[in-house]
Scaffold this motif. Structure first.
Motif, mmCIF file in Angstrom:
data_model
loop_
_atom_site.group_PDB
_atom_site.id
_atom_site.type_symbol
_atom_site.label_atom_id
_atom_site.label_comp_id
_atom_site.label_asym_id
_atom_site.label_seq_id
_atom_site.Cartn_x
_atom_site.Cartn_y
_atom_site.Cartn_z
ATOM 1 N N LEU A 70 46.210 53.668 42.718
ATOM 2 C CA LEU A 70 45.120 54.605 42.743
ATOM 3 C C LEU A 70 44.627 55.108 41.550
ATOM 4 O O LEU A 70 45.421 55.723 40.762
ATOM 5 N N LEU A 71 43.652 54.728 40.958
ATOM 6 C CA LEU A 71 42.886 55.101 39.741
ATOM 7 C C LEU A 71 41.883 56.148 39.498
ATOM 8 O O LEU A 71 41.193 56.087 40.554
ATOM 9 N N ARG A 72 41.913 57.230 38.707
ATOM 10 C CA ARG A 72 40.922 58.099 38.513
ATOM 11 C C ARG A 72 40.643 58.046 37.147
ATOM 12 O O ARG A 72 41.322 57.550 36.259
ATOM 13 N N ASP A 73 39.462 58.510 36.851
ATOM 14 C CA ASP A 73 38.737 58.563 35.418
ATOM 15 C C ASP A 73 39.845 59.158 34.346
ATOM 16 O O ASP A 73 40.119 60.231 34.650
ATOM 17 N N PHE A 98 53.074 48.931 35.714
ATOM 18 C CA PHE A 98 53.763 48.586 36.823
ATOM 19 C C PHE A 98 52.886 47.747 37.755
ATOM 20 O O PHE A 98 53.436 46.708 38.053
ATOM 21 N N HIS A 99 51.748 47.988 37.966
ATOM 22 C CA HIS A 99 50.928 47.263 38.908
ATOM 23 C C HIS A 99 50.825 45.986 38.268
ATOM 24 O O HIS A 99 50.900 45.105 39.323
ATOM 25 N N SER A 100 50.490 45.729 37.108
ATOM 26 C CA SER A 100 50.216 44.558 36.428
ATOM 27 C C SER A 100 51.620 43.561 36.418
ATOM 28 O O SER A 100 51.364 42.310 36.384
ATOM 29 N N ARG A 101 52.704 44.187 36.446
ATOM 30 C CA ARG A 101 53.975 43.505 36.324
ATOM 31 C C ARG A 101 54.434 43.564 37.750
ATOM 32 O O ARG A 101 55.658 42.648 37.760
ATOM 33 N N ALA A 102 54.144 44.043 38.713
ATOM 34 C CA ALA A 102 54.820 44.045 39.945
ATOM 35 C C ALA A 102 54.670 42.631 40.593
ATOM 36 O O ALA A 102 53.618 41.963 40.764
ATOM 37 N N ARG A 107 49.015 43.029 45.801
ATOM 38 C CA ARG A 107 48.592 44.264 44.898
ATOM 39 C C ARG A 107 46.954 44.390 45.253
ATOM 40 O O ARG A 107 46.065 43.547 45.527
ATOM 41 N N ALA A 108 46.666 45.668 45.001
ATOM 42 C CA ALA A 108 45.148 46.163 45.113
ATOM 43 C C ALA A 108 45.105 47.279 44.430
ATOM 44 O O ALA A 108 45.864 48.264 44.190
ATOM 45 N N VAL A 109 43.899 47.398 44.058
ATOM 46 C CA VAL A 109 43.253 48.624 43.244
ATOM 47 C C VAL A 109 42.347 49.295 43.971
ATOM 48 O O VAL A 109 41.206 48.645 44.397
ATOM 49 N N PHE A 110 42.419 50.859 44.010
ATOM 50 C CA PHE A 110 41.501 51.472 44.574
ATOM 51 C C PHE A 110 41.204 52.737 43.715
ATOM 52 O O PHE A 110 42.036 52.954 42.858
ATOM 53 N N HIS A 111 39.716 53.226 43.712
ATOM 54 C CA HIS A 111 39.447 54.064 42.818
ATOM 55 C C HIS A 111 39.133 55.338 43.661
ATOM 56 O O HIS A 111 38.697 55.630 44.646
ATOM 57 N N TYR A 112 39.654 56.287 42.965
ATOM 58 C CA TYR A 112 39.573 57.863 43.282
ATOM 59 C C TYR A 112 38.201 58.145 44.054
ATOM 60 O O TYR A 112 37.978 58.754 45.130
ATOM 61 N N GLU A 113 36.995 57.995 43.066
ATOM 62 C CA GLU A 113 35.657 58.113 43.478
ATOM 63 C C GLU A 113 35.319 57.574 44.708
ATOM 64 O O GLU A 113 34.499 58.020 45.600
ATOM 65 N N ASP A 114 35.842 56.193 44.771
ATOM 66 C CA ASP A 114 35.507 55.389 46.183
ATOM 67 C C ASP A 114 36.181 55.917 47.328
ATOM 68 O O ASP A 114 35.327 56.122 48.387
ATOM 69 N N GLU A 121 35.774 52.571 52.221
ATOM 70 C CA GLU A 121 36.867 52.294 51.135
ATOM 71 C C GLU A 121 38.112 52.981 51.341
ATOM 72 O O GLU A 121 39.109 52.482 51.130
ATOM 73 N N MET A 122 38.134 54.091 52.023
ATOM 74 C CA MET A 122 39.405 54.490 52.593
ATOM 75 C C MET A 122 39.855 53.609 53.690
ATOM 76 O O MET A 122 41.131 53.569 53.644
ATOM 77 N N ALA A 123 38.920 53.200 54.623
ATOM 78 C CA ALA A 123 39.621 52.508 55.505
ATOM 79 C C ALA A 123 40.285 51.177 54.932
ATOM 80 O O ALA A 123 41.295 50.453 55.523
ATOM 81 N N ARG A 124 39.633 50.710 53.983
ATOM 82 C CA ARG A 124 40.210 49.275 53.141
ATOM 83 C C ARG A 124 41.729 49.858 52.752
ATOM 84 O O ARG A 124 42.724 48.819 52.770
ATOM 85 N N LEU A 125 41.554 50.974 52.146
ATOM 86 C CA LEU A 125 42.967 51.560 51.460
ATOM 87 C C LEU A 125 44.262 51.626 52.773
ATOM 88 O O LEU A 125 45.357 51.034 52.680
#
Length: 236
Positions: A70-73, A98-102, A107-114, A121-125
């Motif tokens: 989960l990423l935020r600006d 950690f995410h890139s080496r796991a 693996r998946a990336v989600f953004h706070y704003e989305d 996007e919450m449903a996807r998470l």
């Protein structure tokens, strides 16, 4: 994370790890998922712990697991979470590393704003986490989440304001999609120093995950002083 936990407890009827939210957690049951503010323990908050919000995890030991980042600006976090101290931004660096080496199954990336602005996007998470709903609950569809989106958001922000009052609560409660609120207080040199630091510590592929957050205009490349500062921070 608070918003994600609130949605899980609302739509799945199951308690999530951390401070009690809507549902009381039973300590004799294993957690539904593990979480960390600093998965590689670069800030040394965890002291090699594998429990709690500052738990440390081995990226080589997550075979078969699903890892969500989960990423935020970073510019927002630099003000809101780090108190304008680059040393605390090691949490961002560590979680991305950690995410890139796991060695995870997925693996998946989600953004706070989305996940704040878009029910799909919450449903996807939530779908990615593959959680089992409590008896009497069904796995929600994107349409189910959208139908209760505004109501759930208002409840979550009110709850967060009460539960996190000692930390100041939400400063954008009445404008939850104001995603640049905190960074507007940053000066140009502070912004340059932050992003130079991230460029020093992250690979080009890891930096690409932050592309949407890069400040408008031309940012200077890292200087030797930025590299020296980063080495000093990671040595302490």
């Amino acid at each position: 994370m608070n918003w994600t936990r609130f949605c899980i407890e609302t739509f799945y009827g199951i308690a999530t790890p951390g401070k009690t939210l809507l549902i009381e957690r039973q300590l004799d049951r294993p957690p539904l998922f593990h979480r960390s503010h600093d998965a590689l323990n670069l800030t040394r908050h965890a002291r090699n712990s594998r429990r709690g919000a500052w738990a440390q995890f081995d990226p080589e030991a997550v075979a078969g697991a699903r890892v969500a980042l989960l990423l935020r600006d970073p510019s927002e976090l630099f003000v809101r979470m780090s108190g304008r101290k680059l040393g605390m931004m090691k949490t961002v660096v560590g979680n991305i590393r950690f995410h890139s080496r796991a060695r995870a199954a997925e693996r998946a990336v989600f953004h706070y704003e989305d996940i704040v602005a878009r029910p799909d996007e919450m449903a996807r998470l939530l779908d990615f986490l593959q959680l089992q709903p409590a008896p009497g609950y069904a796995r929600p569809t994107a349409e189910d989440i959208a139908a209760r989106w505004d109501e759930t958001g208002q409840e979550s922000r009110a709850f967060y304001g009460r539960n996190q009052a000692s930390g100041g609560g939400s400063q954008t409660r009445d404008r939850p999609t104001d995603f640049t609120f905190h960074q507007r207080s940053l000066g140009a040199e502070e912004m340059q120093r932050l992003w130079a630091y991230l460029q020093v510590e992250l690979t080009s592929d890891e930096m690409a995950l932050l592309d949407r957050y890069r400040p408008a205009g031309r940012m200077r490349p890292p200087r030797w002083t930025d590299r020296a500062r980063a080495r000093l921070l990671f040595a302490t």
